[in-house]
Design an enzyme around this catalytic site. Structure first.
Site, mmCIF file in Angstrom:
data_model
loop_
_atom_site.group_PDB
_atom_site.id
_atom_site.type_symbol
_atom_site.label_atom_id
_atom_site.label_comp_id
_atom_site.label_asym_id
_atom_site.label_seq_id
_atom_site.Cartn_x
_atom_site.Cartn_y
_atom_site.Cartn_z
ATOM 1 C CG ASP A 160 -2.243 0.650 0.997
ATOM 2 O OD1 ASP A 160 -2.311 1.520 0.096
ATOM 3 O OD2 ASP A 160 -3.214 0.341 1.712
ATOM 4 C CG ASP A 221 -9.686 1.687 -0.777
ATOM 5 O OD1 ASP A 221 -8.720 1.734 -1.554
ATOM 6 O OD2 ASP A 221 -9.573 1.728 0.463
HETATM 7 C C1 GLA Z 1 -6.041 1.322 1.444
HETATM 8 C C2 GLA Z 1 -6.112 0.301 0.326
HETATM 9 C C3 GLA Z 1 -7.186 -0.726 0.643
HETATM 10 C C4 GLA Z 1 -6.875 -1.411 1.949
HETATM 11 C C5 GLA Z 1 -6.734 -0.375 3.055
HETATM 12 C C6 GLA Z 1 -6.225 -0.986 4.347
HETATM 13 O O1 GLA Z 1 -7.177 2.107 1.541
HETATM 14 O O2 GLA Z 1 -6.380 0.943 -0.894
HETATM 15 O O3 GLA Z 1 -7.286 -1.665 -0.397
HETATM 16 O O4 GLA Z 1 -5.697 -2.153 1.814
HETATM 17 O O5 GLA Z 1 -5.815 0.659 2.693
HETATM 18 O O6 GLA Z 1 -6.031 -0.048 5.361
#
Ligand code: GLA
Length: 434
Positions: A160, A221
């Site tokens: 990430d 997301d």
């Molecule tokens: C980000 C990523 C997600 C997930 C969250 C976890 O938002 O894009 O896919 O992994 O972090 O905290």
């Protein structure tokens, strides 16, 4: 001086070998598996909610079910941990450690368990100082963390980009972790979010990213809602000229998890997410509860015709070819001159609408001139037989639903066309006897 010499050698090597620097041979087709985030998020309350909290038990149960309920057989292979698995401190040797109460056996044991089922284990970390949920990040520890993951037997790293600090740390961090994974000698699939975090600053260099990552997130997301799925599809279509050409065996655009089998999508919307992820050559990482998924969603996710399209060895990502009267038409070229096309009804008012589709208007139709066999795969399987240039299909599509078809050369015609094509090729070869 020495530094300049080294960078000169690196630059010369890069010019001579403009190849995939991530030398793991993985993701020749889009990754398939299960990833905890969208469904289970950062639920760390194992006291009050032991069944749904992020603990070793959750992944063991998913692994068991993936074997027992046909998921593994269908192609879903990776069981992936997302954020919130870590303890808040590194150990005395600076190594990462899982939360001791939720992962009492440790990650190595969990990896052994997942491997004993013939599956693979994915884990999560972050390029910056902290993960998105505030656990220790990898910045400053890329080599050590890569070695730790390799020692544990991890097979995939989702990396990430929260809390990255400077753009330089972001970009160099993603590259350094890629090198560090390579250096471990273990083949660890590398799933990046690098472009997603770059977009607010400038357009990412996708050729560069492809050299370091096996797939990469471009957009925010996914949520358990049609609006979220639609946003991802639209973003992908708008940027297709930039991102589609870079996708192929070894490196894929990742539109995020499949949320099929959860709460937010109607049946038609689940069909649409599956159809579009298949057309987009997307990693199929489900985030749902396999312990209680309803049989219809399970059938959709395990549909072998859809999985075959997603995993097609040609590895070309599909693209939107047009929007007419709130219908979006997409196509994806497949191996052996086949292709898939899909029509998504964008209108969310009223009932099913008709869409007369003249096959000759599809750009790929020319590859199977004059005749092809058309098979409807979604929303239900139906052989539509041989169709020609004048054929028009009368499609009826539910609001926010999708119909998806494959188009295949007739067997006899395929052989004839292949022969013609070989002859053309031979004629073009300078030393050919023809
Ligand atoms: C980000 C990523 C997600 C997930 C969250 C976890 O938002 O894009 O896919 O992994 O972090 O905290």
């Amino acid at each position: 001086m020495v530094k300049t010499g080294v960078s000169l050698v690196v630059t010369i090597c890069a010019l001579i070998y403009p190849v995939h620097l991530l030398d793991n041979g993985l993701a020749q087709t889009p990754t398939m598996g299960w990833l905890h985030w969208e469904r289970f998020m950062c639920n760390v309350d194992c006291v009050n909610d032991p069944h749904n909290c992020i603990s070793e038990q959750l992944y063991m149960q998913m692994a068991d079910i993936m074997v027992q309920e046909g998921w593994k057989e269908a192609g879903y292979e990776y069981v992936c941990i997302d954020d919130c698995w870590l303890a808040h401190e590194r150990d005395s040797q600076d190594r990462l450690q899982p939360d001791p109460t939720r992962f009492p056996s440790g990650i190595k044991k969990l990896a052994d368990y997942v491997h004993s089922k013939g599956l693979k284990l994915g884990i999560y970390q972050d390029v910056g100082n902290l993960t998105c949920a505030g656990y220790p990040g990898s910045h400053g520890y890329y080599d050590l963390d890569a070695e730790t993951f390799a020692d544990w037997g991890v097979d995939l790293l989702k990396f990430d980009g929260c809390n990255f600090g400077t753009l330089d740390i972001l970009v160099e961090g993603y590259k350094n972790m890629s090198r560090a994974l390579n250096a471990t000698g273990r083949n660890i699939l590398y799933s990046c979010e690098w472009p997603l975090y770059l977009w607010p600053f400038h357009q990412p260099n996708y050729t560069d990213i492809r050299q370091y990552c096996n797939h990469w997130r471009n957009y925010g997301d996914v949520y358990d809602s049609w609006q979220s799925v639609k946003n991802i599809i639209d973003w992908t279509a708008i940027h297709q000229n930039l991102i589609v050409p870079v996708a192929g065996p070894g490196g894929w655009n990742d539109p995020d998890m499949l949320v099929i089998g959860n709460f937010g999508l109607s049946w038609d919307q689940q069909v649409s997410q599956m159809a579009m992820w298949v057309i987009m050559a997307a990693p199929l990482l489900m985030s749902n509860d396999l312990r209680s998924i309803d049989p219809k969603s399970k059938m959709l996710l395990q549909n072998k015709h859809l999985i075959a399209i997603n995993q097609d060895p040609l590895g070309r990502q599909g693209y939107r070819i047009g929007r007419v009267n709130s219908f979006d038409v997409w196509e994806r070229p497949l191996s052996d001159g086949r292709y898939a096309f899909a029509v998504l009804n964008r209108q969310e008012i009223g009932g099913p609408r008709q869409f007369p589709l003249l096959l000759a208007t599809l750009p790929s139709w020319k590859t199977c001139h004059p005749e092809c066999r058309v098979t409807q795969i979604l929303p239900s399987y139906q052989d539509l037989g041989v169709q020609n240039l004048n054929s028009a299909l009368k499609l009826t599509i539910n609001p926010s639903g999708t119909v998806l078809f494959t188009v295949t050369l007739n067997k006899g015609l395929a052989a004839e066309q292949k022969w013609n094509w070989n002859m053309t090729k031979k004629r073009k070869t300078p030393n050919s006897v023809f």
